[in-house]
Every structure is written in structure tokens, then in C-alpha cells.
Scaffold this motif. Structure first.
Motif, PDB file in Angstrom:
ATOM      1  N   ILE A 605      -5.373  51.905 -46.649  1.00 50.06           N
ATOM      2  CA  ILE A 605      -4.746  50.749 -47.275  1.00 50.06           C
ATOM      3  C   ILE A 605      -3.271  50.738 -46.883  1.00 50.06           C
ATOM      4  CG2 ILE A 605      -4.209  49.575 -49.440  1.00 50.06           C
ATOM      5  CD1 ILE A 605      -7.174  49.668 -48.820  1.00 50.06           C
ATOM      6  N   SER A 606      -2.802  49.618 -46.353  1.00 45.36           N
ATOM      7  CA  SER A 606      -1.421  49.533 -45.890  1.00 45.36           C
ATOM      8  C   SER A 606      -0.447  49.629 -47.064  1.00 45.36           C
ATOM      9  CB  SER A 606      -1.189  48.207 -45.152  1.00 45.36           C
ATOM     10  OG  SER A 606       0.190  48.008 -44.900  1.00 45.36           O
ATOM     11  N   LYS A 607       0.561  50.487 -46.919  1.00 45.98           N
ATOM     12  CA  LYS A 607       1.599  50.601 -47.941  1.00 45.98           C
ATOM     13  C   LYS A 607       2.540  49.397 -47.907  1.00 45.98           C
ATOM     14  CE  LYS A 607       1.599  55.675 -47.968  1.00 45.98           C
ATOM     15  NZ  LYS A 607       2.407  56.908 -47.745  1.00 45.98           N
ATOM     16  N   SER A 608       2.626  48.748 -46.756  1.00 43.81           N
ATOM     17  CA  SER A 608       3.529  47.605 -46.617  1.00 43.81           C
ATOM     18  C   SER A 608       2.926  46.320 -47.160  1.00 43.81           C
ATOM     19  CB  SER A 608       3.892  47.395 -45.144  1.00 43.81           C
ATOM     20  OG  SER A 608       4.530  48.529 -44.617  1.00 43.81           O
ATOM     21  N   THR A 609       1.643  46.116 -46.902  1.00 48.63           N
ATOM     22  CA  THR A 609       1.020  44.839 -47.258  1.00 48.63           C
ATOM     23  C   THR A 609      -0.069  44.961 -48.309  1.00 48.63           C
ATOM     24  OG1 THR A 609      -0.631  45.051 -45.499  1.00 48.63           O
ATOM     25  CG2 THR A 609       1.458  44.002 -44.921  1.00 48.63           C
ATOM     26  N   GLY A 610      -0.576  46.169 -48.513  1.00 48.82           N
ATOM     27  CA  GLY A 610      -1.671  46.357 -49.464  1.00 48.82           C
ATOM     28  C   GLY A 610      -3.020  45.953 -48.912  1.00 48.82           C
ATOM     29  N   SER A 611      -3.090  45.654 -47.629  1.00 50.51           N
ATOM     30  CA  SER A 611      -4.351  45.219 -47.021  1.00 50.51           C
ATOM     31  C   SER A 611      -5.132  46.397 -46.467  1.00 50.51           C
ATOM     32  CB  SER A 611      -4.070  44.224 -45.900  1.00 50.51           C
ATOM     33  OG  SER A 611      -3.495  43.059 -46.410  1.00 50.51           O
ATOM     34  N   GLU A 612      -6.431  46.182 -46.298  1.00 47.48           N
ATOM     35  CA  GLU A 612      -7.300  47.209 -45.744  1.00 47.48           C
ATOM     36  C   GLU A 612      -7.137  47.246 -44.227  1.00 47.48           C
ATOM     37  OE1 GLU A 612     -11.188  46.178 -47.008  1.00 47.48           O
ATOM     38  OE2 GLU A 612     -10.807  46.603 -49.127  1.00 47.48           O
ATOM     39  N   ILE A 613      -6.826  48.392 -43.688  1.00 46.69           N
ATOM     40  CA  ILE A 613      -6.679  48.569 -42.243  1.00 46.69           C
ATOM     41  C   ILE A 613      -7.991  49.128 -41.718  1.00 46.69           C
ATOM     42  CG2 ILE A 613      -5.307  49.614 -40.422  1.00 46.69           C
ATOM     43  CD1 ILE A 613      -3.815  47.601 -42.255  1.00 46.69           C
ATOM     44  N   GLU A 614      -8.798  48.252 -41.108  1.00 45.02           N
ATOM     45  CA  GLU A 614     -10.162  48.613 -40.724  1.00 45.02           C
ATOM     46  C   GLU A 614     -10.384  48.594 -39.215  1.00 45.02           C
ATOM     47  OE1 GLU A 614     -12.246  45.629 -42.910  1.00 45.02           O
ATOM     48  OE2 GLU A 614     -12.507  46.919 -44.669  1.00 45.02           O
ATOM     49  N   THR A 615      -9.548  47.863 -38.467  1.00 40.33           N
ATOM     50  CA  THR A 615      -9.746  47.752 -37.025  1.00 40.33           C
ATOM     51  C   THR A 615      -8.530  48.291 -36.282  1.00 40.33           C
ATOM     52  OG1 THR A 615      -8.758  45.547 -36.839  1.00 40.33           O
ATOM     53  CG2 THR A 615     -11.104  45.657 -37.404  1.00 40.33           C
ATOM     54  N   ILE A 616      -8.699  48.462 -34.973  1.00 41.19           N
ATOM     55  CA  ILE A 616      -7.578  48.914 -34.145  1.00 41.19           C
ATOM     56  C   ILE A 616      -6.442  47.898 -34.197  1.00 41.19           C
ATOM     57  CG2 ILE A 616      -6.864  49.387 -31.768  1.00 41.19           C
ATOM     58  CD1 ILE A 616      -9.667  50.536 -31.294  1.00 41.19           C
ATOM     59  N   GLY A 617      -6.807  46.596 -34.164  1.00 45.22           N
ATOM     60  CA  GLY A 617      -5.789  45.556 -34.257  1.00 45.22           C
ATOM     61  C   GLY A 617      -5.038  45.607 -35.570  1.00 45.22           C
ATOM     62  N   ASP A 618      -5.752  45.880 -36.671  1.00 41.79           N
ATOM     63  CA  ASP A 618      -5.091  46.027 -37.974  1.00 41.79           C
ATOM     64  C   ASP A 618      -4.064  47.160 -37.936  1.00 41.79           C
ATOM     65  OD1 ASP A 618      -6.687  44.032 -38.986  1.00 41.79           O
ATOM     66  OD2 ASP A 618      -8.120  45.379 -39.931  1.00 41.79           O
ATOM     67  N   LYS A 619      -4.433  48.251 -37.273  1.00 46.35           N
ATOM     68  CA  LYS A 619      -3.554  49.420 -37.202  1.00 46.35           C
ATOM     69  C   LYS A 619      -2.244  49.086 -36.512  1.00 46.35           C
ATOM     70  CE  LYS A 619      -3.448  54.056 -35.084  1.00 46.35           C
ATOM     71  NZ  LYS A 619      -4.237  55.040 -34.285  1.00 46.35           N
ATOM     72  N   TRP A 620      -2.333  48.385 -35.353  1.00 47.83           N
ATOM     73  CA  TRP A 620      -1.108  48.060 -34.618  1.00 47.83           C
ATOM     74  C   TRP A 620      -0.318  46.966 -35.323  1.00 47.83           C
ATOM     75  CZ3 TRP A 620      -0.971  52.284 -32.677  1.00 47.83           C
ATOM     76  CH2 TRP A 620      -1.920  52.836 -31.816  1.00 47.83           C
ATOM     77  N   THR A 621      -0.997  46.075 -36.024  1.00 55.88           N
ATOM     78  CA  THR A 621      -0.292  45.062 -36.817  1.00 55.88           C
ATOM     79  C   THR A 621       0.522  45.722 -37.917  1.00 55.88           C
ATOM     80  OG1 THR A 621      -2.003  43.400 -36.396  1.00 55.88           O
ATOM     81  CG2 THR A 621      -0.581  43.040 -38.295  1.00 55.88           C
TER      82      THR A 621
END
Length: 674
Positions: A605-621
């Protein structure tokens, strides 16, 4: 006083850093109750000036289409059809070679639902979409729709303040409740800008493609022999020449009405944009591929696609009634009897029209039927022209076979679309070109009489027309061959996969190295645009940079980012920039729209946005937002080996000129060498 000043400075510094997080679309939502179980969920977006928000119906191969994801749907509620959209614009993008559909100024998306579980009190929804101007952004926004009850109705989004019911918008006589809510939680990803154009161009292209396809269908064994037969029938059965002309015109108009009705039914049954939505789906691209291969196999002579004979017999019996009704049934009989030839063409046209959405199927059928009907009307008006018609013969089957080869080639475009979306690399550029070279090469041999297929007549010689067509096809085949060695093939740029989607970006037989001192690609590296050695994994790129003691250039990009491609084509390729990227930095390209899932152990779970980081693209975003307080692409950062920005005055840079980009690069590299 000093403490107060410090706090104020800290606040403004924080505000300045976070101001880079762009959010060009402001959303409000509302819920409308239309029956005891049915509701309409509405997303209203206001888009900042000059920004584009891409529609859910923009096709694959371009920017990312809008996607609506509903949570916990199973057993709780069902969707009624595809979400409907407000007015959009369609424009051709010459970078991706597709027609893109987008909103500007404002957007409205409405989804009707049916509540299955009466205990449901709220519905969680998520919008994933892309917006562009000079930069591109991927955005993810979450909403909670409160299902209205008799007295208390609301719809909020996470993080928003509670909202009271706007009683002025409730019509109790119709049991309709409306409520607005501001959005709050945002997770960003990537976007694209496209050139402005008029959506009419897409419809005109569909019309002319369909019109010429109608003429092609006219020259098939199922249709062409019917021209003199039908015209002779009208001229002999009519008491006067004027009556014969009138009946032939009615016959032609009936043909047009039948096919336009087919286009209307397709649009009406599936919805104005439903076919378009299907055409952007991986599985339907695969289905279209299989369908076109099926049609092509039929045209090549393996079998015939026939409607039931009983249909033709019943329609023929009605055609004997005479009058306008009889003529209408004669036109219907033509459509049924000629289906083995016209069916594959009509099916292909409907597939192509699907990518345009709207009334494109109707426009396509209008163009097709107009070309099909015109000869019947014209030859009835001028019967003497019949003498100038070539006699039926083997050349009609040749036309059918040529269409079969063309449909087979087109089929692989749909398979390529699916492969590109899934990034499977099964149908890379070289494989695609080899298939096309084989198809058009075989067609050339066929036209030269070196290959015969079922239903072909014995060929003692070839006509000048057939020879000319064979030479054109052979020339096109030879034109394709250099593409294996890296030629751009601009004539067909919209069809094969891009240069980067290739087994060997330099071309078959080329040495797989970039123009650097490196002779072997390091672990985890590949050749990117202009054969620059590039990493797509941060850790591997960092490890390599430490071994060669070079600064790192982070390239936050996306597969569907138009402005990223423009920077690569226009700026990176410049003679002053390319040597620097090849020799003085380690390039790490991080794709924010990479849909490949992360291993479960790496999801968080992103500390910055609170969103679920599930994909490689999510990770780099998340990395981009957390580290650099921005969400736009393209984004370039020069760092040292500890991850610190080398350009202190301008840590990041985006869509800029060659001169500004060069100055920024030189400054950062000079700071690294100090």
C-alpha cells in the motif's frame, strides 16, 4: 518569531513540491434512482483547458482508454450494458497510427446498475484514465456511491467532506434522488496528447473503404453474373422502358435499405459504442483474428459460407408477388444468395467500423450497398452498356482469391493488437513482417499463375491486367523485405508493431550492440530507441551504473505516451543529444503503464497515495510521486549513484526543446564529474 517563520517556510516548501502533482480533471458524482432496483451512477468531470481525457472507446495501440472498475459486484449488483459517455472527439494520431477518442472541457460517464442484493448500501467504483497536454498523466480515482433511501441519500469519495442532499434536485413524484460529491483520493500514472482533428474524417474513411469494398464484392462470382440477369429481367418484364428504369432504381434502393438496416441493427443491438469497446479488448481482437482467418479461408476456396437454402427459397417465392414488395424481396434474395461472397466483406467492414464506434456501422453499410446497387441501376438505365461488360469466367474467382489474401493479411493486425496489449512478444515486428511477406509473396505467385487454388479455371496465359496487378503485389512484397533489417516502412507504419517491439531492434542480421564502448549488452539491458542501451529495471540499471561510474538518467515513460515518443523521435535523435545518451549516462526507462503484476510478496500500500501497488507500472508511478512529487510523463531525472538529483536548480525536465534538453544534460553531467 523564528519558529513561526520556519513553519511558514516549511509550509510553502511543501506546497511548492506537491504543486507539481497535476490533476487536470475535477470530478463530481451523483446517484439517480430510476426504479426500485435500478440506479444510474454518474461521473461528471471538468477538464482543464487544453487537456484531453481519453474515452473508454479509444482503440488499442494508442493512449490508455478510460476504465471503470466496480468492486464487490458479484452477487450484489449487475451492470446494465456498457457505460454511456457524453460527446467525444475522434482524431487521427500519426505517432500511433490510430484514431483516438477523447473528451475536452468536460466529460460525463453514466452506468446503469441493477441491485441484486437488497442489503447493499454503497457501491465502490474506480476510474482509471489518461489525460494529456504537453505531458501525459495516468490517474486512478476511487468513489463510493451511497445507494439512496427514502430520507437520506448521499454519494461521497474517500477523503471528502460529508455532503447534504440537494433537495432542489429530487423529484419525489418519480422517486428520483440526486446527490453530488467531490472526489478526493488520487493515484496518478500516465497520459498522451493527440493532434486535433474532426471526427467526420473517421466516418468518411469508413464510407470510402466500404464503398470500394462494395465494388470489390461486385466483382465476385456470386454477384457479377447477376447484373445482366437482373437488368434483363426488369427490361423484359416492364411494359415500358421508363417502368423498367423505375423498378431497377427501386431494386437498387432496396439493396441499400437492406444493408443500412443491418448496420442500424448492429448499432442498436450492441449500442452506439459497444462494438468499439469490444474492439479494444484483447479477447475480441483474438476473436476478430479467428473470424477473418475463417473468412479468408472461405475466399481461398476451402469452403463456402452459405445461409440456409430454405431462406433463399422462401424469399424467392415472395419475389414473385410483383410490385414494390416483390422487388424488395428480390433485393433480399440477392443479399442471401451472394452471402458466400459478400458475407466475409461485410463482416470485415463491421469489424473495422467497430473501431470507430458511433454510427460507423451504418455509414459503412451505406457505402458498401451504394457501390453494390449502383451498377444495377445504371445498367437498367443504359442497357446497351451490358455489351461492354466482360464475360463471366475464371477472373471472377481470381478477384475472390485476392480478397482472401487481403483478409488473411488484415487478420494478423488484430492478433498483433492483442499481443501488444499483453506484451507477450509472440508476434514481434520481424515475425509480423515475415508473415506479410509470405502472404503477399504467395499472392504474387498466384497472380503469375504459379499457384492454383480450388475453383480456379485452367490458365493457359495471364492477362495484362493480371500481370500488372501481380507486378504491383511483387513490388510491395520486395518493399517489405528491408523492414527485417530495420527499414521504417512508412507506407504501412500503422500495421506492424513498432520498431522497439522487435527481436532485433537493429534489424535481422545486425550486430546487437549500441554505438557505445560497450560491445556486449549488460545483464538486464536491451536496445531502446535509436539503439541506445537501456534498462527497464531500476536496481539492475543502478548496479551497472556503479560498475561503469556514470550518472543515471531516469526516464519515466509509458508504452502509450505520445509525447514520450515525440521526445525520443525529435530530441533524443538529435546529433548533439544521441552521443550523450549513448556514452555519458546510464539510461533507465521506467514504464508507468506496465500492467505486468508484481509478485505478491512485493505488493504494498503506497504511503504517499494510499493506493494498492499491484503492478510494475504502479511501482514506478509510486516511485515517481514519492521521490519527485510529480505524476507527468515524459519525466527525466539525472542522478548520481546514491540517487541524488544532479541538477539542483531544475531537478526534473519534461517535454522541452533540443537546446533546453542539451543544456540540462550538460549541467547534470558536469556536476557528476566534480
Amino acid at each position: 518569531m523564528n519558529k513561526l517563520l520556519f513553519i511558514l517556510l516549511a509550509f510553502f516548501a511543501f506546497a511548492k513540491g506537491n504543486a507539481q502533482l497535476l490533476d487536470p480533471v475535477k470530478w463530481k458524482t451523483k446517484v439517480e434512482k430510476i426504479s426500485e432496483t435500478n440506479y444510474i451512477l454518474t461521473f461528471n468531470g471538468v477538464i482543464e483547458k487544453e487537456w484531453h481525457l481519453y474515452s473508454q472507446f479509444t482503440p488499442d495501440g494508442g493512449p490508455l482508454p478510460l476504465e471503470i472498475v466496480f468492486k464487490d459486484q458479484k452477487g450484489n449488483f449487475d451492470l446494465v450494458g456498457k457505460a454511456k459517455e457524453s460527446k467525444t472527439t475522434t482524431a487521427f494520431n500519426d505517432i500511433f497510427g490510430v484514431n483516438e477518442t477523447f473528451f475536452h472541457d468536460k466529460a460525463q460517464i453514466q452506468q446503469e446498475i441493477v441491485i441484486v442484493n437488497q442489503k447493499v448500501t454503497s457501491i465502490q467504483a474506480e476510474l482509471n484514465y489518461q489525460v494529456c497536454k504537453e505531458v501525459c498523466i495516468n490517474l486512478e480515482k476511487k468513489f463510493t456511491f451511497k445507494i439512496p433511501v427514502v430520507t437520506a441519500i448521499s454519494a461521497t469519495t474517500p477523503g471528502s467532506a460529508s455532503v447534504k442532499l440537494d433537495s432542489s434536485k429530487v423529484d419525489t413524484s418519480k422517486t428520483v434522488a440526486v446527490v453530488k460529491a467531490e472526489t478526493a483520493t488520487t493515484v496518478e500514472k500516465k497520459g498522451v496528447e493527440i493532434p486535433k482533428s474532426n471526427s467526420k474524417r473517421g466516418l468518411w474513411s469508413i464510407f470510402f473503404i466500404a464503398f470500394f469494398s462494395g465494388f470489390a464484392a461486385l466483382l465476385t462470382p456470386c454477384v457479377f453474373p447477376m447484373i445482366p440477369m437482373t437488368v434483363s429481367f426488369f427490361t423484359k418484364q416492364s411494359k415500358t422502358r421508363a417502368a423498367g428504369i423505375k423498378n431497377a432504381i427501386i431494386y437498387g434502393v432496396s439493396i441499400i435499405l437492406i444493408y443500412v438496416l443491418l448496420g442500424f441493427l448492429v448499432t442498436w443491438i450492441f449500442g452506439a459504442d459497444a462494438l468499439n469497446a469490444l474492439s479494444t479488448n484483447v479477447w475480441f481482437n483474438i476473436i476478430f483474428f479467428v473470424l477473418l482467418v475463417f473468412f479468408a479461408t472461405s475466399f481461398l476456396g476451402a469452403f463456402e459460407i452459405m445461409l440456409p437454402h430454405s431462406w433463399a427459397n422462401k424469399v424467392d417465392s415472395q419475389a414473385d408477388r410483383g410490385g414494390i414488395i416483390g422487388i424488395l424481396f428480390m433485393a433480399l434474395a440477392l443479399a442471401i444468395v451472394s452471402f458466400s461472397c459478400t458475407g466475409p466483406i461485410v463482416g470485415t467492414l463491421l469489424v473495422e467500423a467497430a473501431s470507430k464506434g458511433g454510427i460507423a456501422p451504418i455509414i459503412g453499410m451505406l457505402g458498401f450497398s451504394l457501390a453494390l446497387a449502383l451498377p444495377f441501376m445504371l445498367f437498367a438505365m443504359f442497357p446497351g452498356w451490358l455489351n461492354s461488360l466482360p464475360k463471366s469466367g475464371g477472373w471472377l474467382n481470381t478477384v475472390k482469391v485476392v480478397l482472401g489474401f487481403l483478409e488473411l493479411a488484415l487478420a494478423f493486425k488484430f492478433l498483433s493488437n492483442a499481443d501488444l496489449v499483453l506484451q507477450l512478444h509472440l508476434l514481434e515486428r520481424e515475425v509480423f513482417l515475415v508473415i506479410w511477406i509470405a502472404i503477399f509473396g504467395a499472392l504474387a505467385f498466384y497472380l503469375f499463375g504459379k499457384i492454383t487454388l480450388p475453383h480456379d479455371s485452367p490458365l493457359s496465359h495471364i492477362s495484362v491486367g493480371r500481370l500488372s496487378l501481380g507486378l504491383i503485389v511483387l513490388s510491395f512484397t520486395i518493399y517489405l523485405i528491408p523492414g527485417l533489417w530495420g527499414a521504417p516502412l512508412k507506407l504501412i507504419s500503422a500495421f506492424p508493431p513498432p520498431m522497439e517491439y522487435s527481436e532485433s531492434p537493429l534489424g535481422v542480421g545486425s550486430v546487437n550492440v549500441a554505438s557505445t564502448s560497450t560491445t556486449i549488452l549488460p545483464d538486464g539491458a536491451k536496445l531502446g530507441p535509436h539503439q541506445i542501451v537501456v534498462f527497464d529495471d531500476y536496481d539492475k540499471g543502478l548496479a551497472y551504473a556503479k560498475t561503469v561510474n556514470k550518472p543515471i538518467m531516469l526516464d519515466f515513460t509509458g508504452h502509450a505516451c505520445v509525447n514520450c515518443r515525440k521526445m525520443e523521435n525529435n530530441v533524443w535523435s538529435d546529433a548533439s543529444i544521441l552521443p550523450i545518451l549513448n556514452n555519458e549516462v546510464v539510461l533507465i526507462s521506467l514504464y508507468v503503464d506496465d500492467k505486468r503484476p508484481l509478485p505478491k510478496s512485493e505488493q504494498f500500500i503506497s504511503k504517499s497515495t494510499g493506493s494498492e501497488i499491484e503492478t510494475i507500472g504502479d511501482k514506478w508511478t509510486d516511485f515517481m510521486i514519492t521521490k519527485y512529487n510529480t505524476n507527468t510523463q515524459p519525466l527525466y531525472v539525472l542522478t548520481d549513484l546514491q540517487g541524488n538529483s544532479l541538477n539542483t536548480k531544475q531537478p526534473t525536465i519534461s517535454y522541452v526543446s533540443v537546446e533546453e534538453y542539451l543544456s540540462w544534460l550538460k549541467t547534470g553531467i558536469a556536476n557528476f564529474k566534480k
